[in-house]
Scaffold this active site. Structure first.
Site, short mmCIF file in Angstrom:
data_model
loop_
_atom_site.label_atom_id
_atom_site.label_comp_id
_atom_site.label_asym_id
_atom_site.label_seq_id
_atom_site.Cartn_x
_atom_site.Cartn_y
_atom_site.Cartn_z
N LYS A 1 0.83 -1.20 0.00
CA LYS A 1 0.00 0.00 0.00
C LYS A 1 0.87 1.26 0.00
CE LYS A 1 -3.87 -1.88 2.71
NZ LYS A 1 -4.96 -1.67 1.75
N ARG B 1 -10.24 -11.54 1.91
CA ARG B 1 -11.12 -12.57 1.33
C ARG B 1 -10.43 -13.93 1.33
NH1 ARG B 1 -11.63 -9.11 -4.11
NH2 ARG B 1 -11.22 -7.51 -2.55
N1 BES Z 1 -8.11 -3.80 4.36
C1 BES Z 1 -8.26 -3.40 3.03
C2 BES Z 1 -9.58 -2.66 2.78
C3 BES Z 1 -9.71 -1.31 3.41
C4 BES Z 1 -9.42 -0.19 2.70
C5 BES Z 1 -10.18 -1.20 4.69
C6 BES Z 1 -9.58 1.05 3.28
C7 BES Z 1 -10.33 0.03 5.26
C8 BES Z 1 -10.04 1.16 4.57
C9 BES Z 1 -8.26 -4.61 2.10
O1 BES Z 1 -7.48 -5.68 2.51
C10 BES Z 1 -7.73 -4.15 0.80
O2 BES Z 1 -6.62 -3.70 0.77
N2 BES Z 1 -8.52 -4.23 -0.23
C11 BES Z 1 -8.14 -3.78 -1.52
C12 BES Z 1 -8.66 -4.77 -2.53
C13 BES Z 1 -8.14 -4.55 -3.91
C14 BES Z 1 -6.69 -4.88 -3.97
C15 BES Z 1 -8.94 -5.42 -4.84
C16 BES Z 1 -8.76 -2.41 -1.75
O3 BES Z 1 -9.88 -2.19 -1.33
O4 BES Z 1 -8.09 -1.57 -2.33
ZN ZN Z 2 -5.46 -5.49 1.94
#
Ligand code: BES
Ligand code: ZN
Ligand code: ZN
Length: 499
Positions: A278, A352
């Site tokens: 990230k 997931r």
């Molecule tokens: N934990 C994150 C989702 C999230 C984002 C929670 C912002 C709280 C605030 C999750 O694991 C994630 O990173 N999801 C990605 C999925 C994508 C790579 C398909 C996302 O939402 O960007």
């Molecule tokens: Zn994530």
């Protein structure tokens, strides 16, 4: 916090402060307001008559009684317009009033139920207590410097003028305390940084709580998880030095033939994204990626204290998601415990993966319903913002029950569709399914992925990415974890058993 419930008149009881709620534009004053006003020779009427106090929502005035009655001060709080008033405004105004009292440095106060004829006494008392306790919550354990934070309210008394209804008020107050303390417990866990809430620590916290509340607990370590062939969960965990823990917590009140509900909580104790790392901005917030699991622990504690006649199982697949030489990579294919293979497109879609194995595990209980709570997607935050959790699922009746619980509990949900057309987006060329379905409808394709692991069981998914955390003070939420999910699911379970 010491909470008492007493039958009697607020104006006759010695205390530092008494809270009185007033609707906008309503005269003459009745109930507590009328009685206190009379005892003070019309001081509250004068406040209103002068235009100083209109009763607008959350407006606050403090009146000193200067020895006229045993009560030293009165805090008048505006309840807004009567026809816009609801249970959540009860919680909200209670929290605003009590935060004001704390900021004044007072340690104790009285509150009435604001003469709210729209709710029964037990419901009103529950909402006042929930709002008060949630409003007072702050996460200050790491602040070592003495400051404002040292001010803490220590006790309050709920006063009611109806002697016949005092048992109802007492019961409502009891339930309100149980639920709010469970919410604050979940917030405490979720607010901890990744260093202090590793999967191991989370298992320890779950174990302490299980001991305190008479719950059965089992923690599966890496070896046991390997024997169960949870390849998806293990794939996420393989990049971290912290060992994963699969936490199983069970509430079984013992009677024969009770329904079983399984709750699954996403428990990523820190989500860096893994190899699909990230951006560093706001990455510190990803300590709240365990909020689903924290909420499940909060629910378990509350159902046990409430003694609900229903079996509830909580499953927390806890791990970190970190990049390293041993980490999962885009392009890897994992085999989950369901036997299905998963192509990893993005290692940041780790929730997931961990949930897929937990959902498969959930089916062994042959439950009446499976509900998962997960800070699953940024896409859900884009779609719904911070005021509603996303609701998706494969069973209309179950979704309806959750919507009903949402209305009563104050935790909003909004349904997103889960039509089979979305399955197209997660078809993989190299495995049974892939873990990312592109940018479009990201909250939905994430749920479409989960759906593949619940078989035919009634299942609902709550995406709490937008609601589990707040960057600003909002209503009865201080900054940080909100404990979202606890009130909703406890209400859902209470409705399920008719309590
Ligand atoms: N934990 C994150 C989702 C999230 C984002 C929670 C912002 C709280 C605030 C999750 O694991 C994630 O990173 N999801 C990605 C999925 C994508 C790579 C398909 C996302 O939402 O960007
Ligand atoms: Zn994530
Ligand atoms: Zn995550």
């Amino acid at each position: 916090m010491k909470i008492s419930v007493e039958f009697g008149e607020m104006e006759a009881k010695p205390s530092e402060m008494g809270i009185i709620g007033l609707f906008e534009g309503e005269r003459p004053l009745d109930g507590d307001a009328g009685a206190v006003d009379e005892a003070l020779g019309g001081a509250i009427s004068e406040l209103i008559g002068s235009g100083e106090f209109e009763g607008k929502l959350n407006q606050i005035s403090v009146v000193h009684t200067r020895g006229a009655i045993p009560l030293k001060r009165v805090l008048v709080i505006g309840l807004g317009k009567r026809d816009e008033f609801d249970l959540d405004r009860t919680r909200l105004t209670s929290s605003k009033a009590v935060i004001h009292i704390r900021d004044m440095g007072l340690k104790e106060f009285l509150t009435g139920l604001h003469n709210l004829p729209m709710f029964n006494r037990s419901t009103a008392a529950e909402a006042v207590v929930t709002g008060t306790l949630m409003g007072l919550y702050r996460f200050t354990k790491y602040k070592t410097v003495e400051s404002d934070e040292a001010k803490e309210v220590e006790e309050f008394t709920l006063m009611d003028r109806g002697e016949t209804e005092i048992a109802e008020v007492r019961e409502g107050a009891r339930r309100g305390r149980i639920v709010a303390e469970a919410v604050n417990f979940a917030r405490d866990l979720s607010n901890e940084g990744g260093n202090n809430m590793t999967p191991t620590k989370m298992a320890e916290k779950a174990s302490e709580m299980a001991d305190d509340y008479g719950l059965k607990l089992q923690v599966l370590d890496r070896g046991e998880v390997q024997r169960l062939e949870m390849g998806a969960f293990l794939g996420v965990a393989q990049g971290s030095d912290q060992p994963p823990k699969f936490i199983i917590i069970e509430y079984k009140p013992g009677e024969e033939g009770l329904d079983t509900i399984v709750l699954v909580g996403k428990s990523i104790t820190f989500d860096s994204g893994g190899i699909s790392i990230k951006p560093s901005e706001k990455m510190e917030e990803m300590r709240y990626d365990k909020s689903g699991g924290c909420a499940v622990l909060g629910v378990m504690r509350a159902v046990s204290e409430l003694g609900l006649p229903i079996n509830v199982v909580g499953l927390l697949p806890a791990t970190e998601n970190l990049p390293s030489g041993s980490a999962l990579k885009p392009g890897d294919v994992l085999r989950s415990s369901s036997g299905k293979t998963i192509e990893v497109i993005n290692t940041d879609a780790e929730g997931r993966l961990t949930l897929s194995d937990a959902l498969t595990y959930a089916t062994r209980y042959k439950p009446k319903a499976i509900i998962d709570l997960a800070t699953l997607t940024g896409a859900c935050v884009v779609a719904l913002g911070n005021h509603a959790s996303g609701l998706l699922g494969n069973d209309e009746a179950l979704k309806e029950k959750i919507k009903r619980a949402a209305e009563a509990s104050g935790e909003k949900v909004w349904e997103l569709p889960l039509w089979e057309e979305y399955d197209e987006q997660i078809k993989s060329d190299f495995a049974d399914v892939k873990n990312v379905g592109g940018r479009e409808g990201g909250a939905i394709t994430a749920a479409a992925f989960l759906k593949k692991f619940v078989e035919e069981y009634p299942w609902a998914h709550l995406d709490i990415a937008g609601t589990a955390w707040t960057v600003e003070e909002r209503g009865y939420f201080s900054k940080g974890a909100t404990g979202v999910g606890v009130r909703l699911i406890v209400q859902f379970l209470r409705n399920w058993v008719g309590e």
